[in-house]
Scaffold this active site. Sequence first.
Site, mmCIF file in Angstrom:
data_model
loop_
_atom_site.group_PDB
_atom_site.id
_atom_site.type_symbol
_atom_site.label_atom_id
_atom_site.label_comp_id
_atom_site.label_asym_id
_atom_site.label_seq_id
_atom_site.Cartn_x
_atom_site.Cartn_y
_atom_site.Cartn_z
ATOM 1 N N GLU A 180 9.114 -9.503 4.904
ATOM 2 C CA GLU A 180 8.239 -9.081 3.799
ATOM 3 C C GLU A 180 8.679 -7.743 3.225
ATOM 4 O O GLU A 180 7.895 -7.050 2.566
ATOM 5 C CB GLU A 180 6.789 -9.039 4.282
ATOM 6 C CG GLU A 180 6.293 -10.377 4.820
ATOM 7 C CD GLU A 180 5.784 -11.354 3.740
ATOM 8 O OE1 GLU A 180 5.170 -10.897 2.772
ATOM 9 O OE2 GLU A 180 6.006 -12.574 3.898
ATOM 10 N N HIS A 256 -0.068 -7.074 6.108
ATOM 11 C CA HIS A 256 1.167 -6.269 6.149
ATOM 12 C C HIS A 256 0.832 -4.955 6.849
ATOM 13 O O HIS A 256 -0.306 -4.468 6.737
ATOM 14 C CB HIS A 256 1.659 -5.916 4.736
ATOM 15 C CG HIS A 256 2.248 -7.056 3.967
ATOM 16 N ND1 HIS A 256 2.010 -7.250 2.619
ATOM 17 C CD2 HIS A 256 3.087 -8.050 4.333
ATOM 18 C CE1 HIS A 256 2.675 -8.315 2.200
ATOM 19 N NE2 HIS A 256 3.329 -8.817 3.220
ATOM 20 N N CYS A 375 1.529 -1.017 -2.365
ATOM 21 C CA CYS A 375 2.146 -2.339 -2.566
ATOM 22 C C CYS A 375 2.935 -2.367 -3.868
ATOM 23 O O CYS A 375 3.918 -3.092 -3.995
ATOM 24 C CB CYS A 375 1.093 -3.434 -2.685
ATOM 25 S SG CYS A 375 0.038 -3.630 -1.272
HETATM 26 O O1 SUG Z 1 1.658 -11.128 -0.790
HETATM 27 N N1 SUG Z 1 -1.053 -11.079 -3.026
HETATM 28 C C1 SUG Z 1 0.054 -10.383 -2.380
HETATM 29 C C2 SUG Z 1 -0.310 -8.940 -2.131
HETATM 30 C C3 SUG Z 1 0.866 -8.151 -1.634
HETATM 31 C C4 SUG Z 1 0.499 -6.781 -1.215
HETATM 32 N N2 SUG Z 1 1.668 -6.061 -0.804
HETATM 33 C C5 SUG Z 1 1.724 -5.199 0.215
HETATM 34 N N3 SUG Z 1 0.763 -5.096 1.113
HETATM 35 N N4 SUG Z 1 2.805 -4.494 0.345
HETATM 36 C C6 SUG Z 1 0.450 -11.065 -1.071
HETATM 37 O O2 SUG Z 1 -0.442 -11.519 -0.338
HETATM 38 C C7 SUG Z 1 -2.100 -12.951 -4.184
HETATM 39 C C8 SUG Z 1 -1.779 -13.867 -5.348
HETATM 40 C C9 SUG Z 1 -2.941 -14.743 -5.724
HETATM 41 O O3 SUG Z 1 -3.750 -15.109 -4.877
HETATM 42 O O4 SUG Z 1 -3.036 -15.111 -6.939
HETATM 43 C C10 SUG Z 1 -0.873 -12.290 -3.568
HETATM 44 O O5 SUG Z 1 0.200 -12.849 -3.612
#
Ligand code: SUG
Length: 451
Positions: A180, A256, A375
Amino acid sequence: MHSDPKITTYEVNFDGIVGPTHNYAGLSVGNVASLKNAALASNPKQGALQGLAKMKALADLGLKQAVLPPLERPDLHVLRQLGFAGTDENVIRKASREAPAIFSATCSASSMWTANACTISPSSDTANGKVHFTAANLANKFHRSIEAPTTSRVLASIFTDDQHFSHHEALPLGDHFGDEGAANHTRFCQQYGDKGVEFFVFGKYAFDNSKPFPKKYPARQTFEASQAIARLHQLDNQRTVYAQQNPAVIDAGVFHNDVIAVGNQNCLFYHQQAFLDTAKVLADLQQAFGDQPMHFIQVPESQVSIDDAVHTYLFNSQLVTLADNKMAIIAPAECQENQRVKDYLDSVIAADNPINQVKIYDVKQSMQNGGGPACLRQRVVLSEVEIAASNSAVYMNETLFETLNQWVNKHYRDSLTEQDLADPQLLVESRQALDELTQILNLGSVYPFQL
Ligand code: SUG
């Protein structure tokens, strides 16, 4: 190249521009906000403007700031790979009717969370003295697993000079090497140009089932993936530390590590429950760091619960060093709306530690999908020589800020629902926007529709 006191080295934040198809589709099991807000109407224009405002504010604080472009969505290339054929319009109509869940995954603007785009090791940490990049495979979520090919082309179009930059393919797809990116990677150092300690946090061992792992939600990063990145980046074993995330916090919605801990220079700001064996993690970090003591700021469960951390994203703040060498926490507005978290932040700036400021920004459009300030950015430590060797058009300044605001206002919609995603006109609008953006950012042809 390797640390030379005459060459200044910076941490540059590369923020993702929120894409024209930003929407809430409930795609990320284990991510509380994504599931909770599924089916909410989104506002891509507001999302993109909120992101740009945060970038500009950080640039105005004297920090180096740059942008990464969104990806092409819906991903017609992937839909065709899955057997939907005909004109672009037909592909969209068929996929959205016959396989709505798959179609909606190909529309996600999830590339905005560039902390997950890749893992980067600065040149002072790597054996060959180059900056290393590995695009994240994001294998655990289908909508994210399709990001890496274009992400790699984008990175290669910004960090072009192979004298300074070394790019690696994403790790093999599949659960065993789930990676990730920088959401689970932190670097510690005295000054950014010094040889640093690289810290990899993983959710489970993929090749050893006897070790603890989360039961309810997926562990998105494996130990073996983190080790592979360290090998590819030619890191020094003595200065590489691995730590397992506490499986119980993954099961509580901490998908994460950057939802429960953040580090900068000699400081680690983390929740008491973040790691499986906290005492060992701290000892390993201090040993790798050397003689100078690190600052470990532990947030106790009694003051901020895991639930408060997950809902306010306190730890998804950016921890940055300002000109006076003091650190600031760049926190999402939700942290001010929760009295316990607000009180905690007041106490942390009053206490004896490197942090003396909290700055609050509204990134609610992203927050509602589980993406806070941290993020939205990829940290790239670059010397002034490496900055000069990279694509200068992506660095934030007054002109780029104005141009990008105009570009968003010209091309973005202010409301998107699930039905709107199936409108073939949205693809046309998005491609027009991205085509113009590649010119603004001088990226050349990076999108499948341009190749
Ligand atoms: O991968 N949300 C992302 C959020 C990422 C956050 N990044 C960090 N923590 N670095 C994920 O879960 C949701 C998309 C949706 O439901 O439409 C999403 O992909």
